[in-house]
Design an enzyme around this catalytic site. Structure first.
Site, PDB file in Angstrom:
ATOM      1  N   HIS A  99      90.508 -55.342  59.567  1.00  0.00           N
ATOM      2  CA  HIS A  99      89.719 -54.448  60.431  1.00  0.00           C
ATOM      3  C   HIS A  99      89.122 -55.201  61.626  1.00  0.00           C
ATOM      4  O   HIS A  99      87.976 -54.993  62.008  1.00  0.00           O
ATOM      5  CB  HIS A  99      88.639 -53.715  59.634  1.00  0.00           C
ATOM      6  CG  HIS A  99      87.602 -54.587  58.968  1.00  0.00           C
ATOM      7  ND1 HIS A  99      87.053 -54.261  57.745  1.00  0.00           N
ATOM      8  CD2 HIS A  99      87.005 -55.742  59.341  1.00  0.00           C
ATOM      9  CE1 HIS A  99      86.154 -55.180  57.403  1.00  0.00           C
ATOM     10  NE2 HIS A  99      86.097 -56.082  58.355  1.00  0.00           N
ATOM     11  N   HIS A 158      78.666 -54.767  59.201  1.00  0.00           N
ATOM     12  CA  HIS A 158      78.429 -56.004  59.939  1.00  0.00           C
ATOM     13  C   HIS A 158      77.055 -55.930  60.610  1.00  0.00           C
ATOM     14  O   HIS A 158      76.933 -55.999  61.827  1.00  0.00           O
ATOM     15  CB  HIS A 158      79.536 -56.237  60.967  1.00  0.00           C
ATOM     16  CG  HIS A 158      80.903 -56.320  60.380  1.00  0.00           C
ATOM     17  ND1 HIS A 158      81.623 -55.191  60.016  1.00  0.00           N
ATOM     18  CD2 HIS A 158      81.689 -57.387  60.073  1.00  0.00           C
ATOM     19  CE1 HIS A 158      82.797 -55.567  59.523  1.00  0.00           C
ATOM     20  NE2 HIS A 158      82.860 -56.884  59.552  1.00  0.00           N
ATOM     21  N   HIS A 196      90.499 -66.012  57.690  1.00  0.00           N
ATOM     22  CA  HIS A 196      89.844 -66.329  58.946  1.00  0.00           C
ATOM     23  C   HIS A 196      88.472 -66.951  58.679  1.00  0.00           C
ATOM     24  O   HIS A 196      87.831 -66.653  57.689  1.00  0.00           O
ATOM     25  CB  HIS A 196      89.719 -65.119  59.871  1.00  0.00           C
ATOM     26  CG  HIS A 196      88.872 -63.981  59.383  1.00  0.00           C
ATOM     27  ND1 HIS A 196      89.134 -63.279  58.231  1.00  0.00           N
ATOM     28  CD2 HIS A 196      87.766 -63.400  59.928  1.00  0.00           C
ATOM     29  CE1 HIS A 196      88.252 -62.305  58.083  1.00  0.00           C
ATOM     30  NE2 HIS A 196      87.401 -62.362  59.089  1.00  0.00           N
ATOM     31  N   GLU A 205      86.447 -61.357  52.345  1.00  0.00           N
ATOM     32  CA  GLU A 205      86.576 -59.908  52.530  1.00  0.00           C
ATOM     33  C   GLU A 205      87.731 -59.323  51.714  1.00  0.00           C
ATOM     34  O   GLU A 205      87.738 -58.124  51.415  1.00  0.00           O
ATOM     35  CB  GLU A 205      86.791 -59.577  54.009  1.00  0.00           C
ATOM     36  CG  GLU A 205      85.580 -59.806  54.885  1.00  0.00           C
ATOM     37  CD  GLU A 205      85.844 -59.480  56.341  1.00  0.00           C
ATOM     38  OE1 GLU A 205      84.881 -59.440  57.119  1.00  0.00           O
ATOM     39  OE2 GLU A 205      87.019 -59.261  56.722  1.00  0.00           O
TER      40      GLU A 205
END
Length: 282
Positions: free
Chosen positions: A12, A59, A193, A240
């Protein structure tokens, strides 16, 4: 009764939302990324899901350090796009499905999952980018959405096993809902990441693809991957991917892969995407 007919996994990355909003999805940089979602766009047009249970992480838009729910389910009527510093994304409001959401919330709590129930919140790129990737740029989203937010930002985060088990419980809850609904469950976030520190920009193609392999078929090996492995192999934000396990757990004992896409890089992130269907064991 309601039934879960498909599971979708997707990164996402906020940059993808920018590409959609600015009409850059076909340029040299973004074109190969978005090409991997064309199959899924056609699939969604054919399947016409009534409801999407969308597993994502906030977030610091709806939640901050004042309150950090491990698992939160949105039971509201609708959700607006959050302003993440550049103004809200120019996308339709997300329409919820309160009846199914409350049913799932009750079922999960009676199944001994301590859910946080949210009736009002704004949703950020973690939820709206996957909708754009799968549905494009419609005037209104073609499916109702039940947001399911998972804390993968601040430790402690839930284990992979707990996420998989939550998915199993969601599957049971949906099956016990009496209305005839075509339901999909999406797990978002990842893949490898890291956004800060000396390992910023870390990408791990081999591990990412092994992880996707483990979501296909009848193995449950992925539920036992420990947090330290995610961090070591995929960076701090790679954690995640436990949200993908909620999706996988909801599909039952066995899955079949309908579509798969992987691309490096997008910004400093690996893009992963799967479309799975539940299959009877045997």
């Amino acid at each position: 009764m309601a039934r879960i007919t498909a599971g979708i996994a997707s990164s996402h990355v906020p940059l993808l939302g920018m590409a959609v909003d600015q009409g850059k999805t076909g340029d040299d940089y973004f074109g190969p990324i978005f090409a991997g979602y064309e199959w899924t766009k056609d699939f969604e047009k054919q399947e016409k899901p009534d409801v999407v249970i969308l597993v994502y992480n906030d977030h610091a838009s709806a939640f901050d350090m004042k309150i950090v729910p491990t698992f939160a389910i949105g039971c509201g009527e609708s959700y607006k796009s959050a302003d993440e510093g550049f103004g809200p994304r120019p996308v339709p409001d997300v329409e919820g499905h309160p009846d199914l959401a409350w049913h799932i919330a009750q079922s999960l709590i009676l199944d001994e999952f301590d859910m946080t129930i949210i009736n009002e919140m704004e949703v950020d790129h973690g939820l709206t980018v996957p909708l754009s990737m799968m549905f494009g740029t419609p005037d209104e989203w073609p499916a109702r959405v039940i947001p399911l937010a998972v804390n993968v930002v601040t430790y402690p985060v839930p284990s992979g096993n707990r996420c998989w088990a939550l998915g199993e419980a969601i599957g049971r809850a949906v099956e016990s809902f009496p209305e005839d609904l075509n339901v999909q469950i999406w797990g978002t976030g990842g893949m490898s990441h890291q956004l800060q520190g000396p390992r910023a920009g870390l990408l791990n193609r081999e591990w990412d693809n092994k992880f996707m392999d483990l979501l296909i078929g009848d193995t449950d090996e992925a539920r036992w991957i420990e947090h330290i492995e995610y961090i070591r192999e995929t960076g701090t934000e790679g954690i995640e991917m436990v949200m993908w396990l909620i999706m996988r757990g909801a599909l039952g004992k066995k899955t079949r892969c309908l579509h798969r896409h992987y691309h490096i890089p997008c910004s400093n992130t690996a893009i992963g995407h799967l479309v799975l269907e539940p299959k009877p064991a045997g």
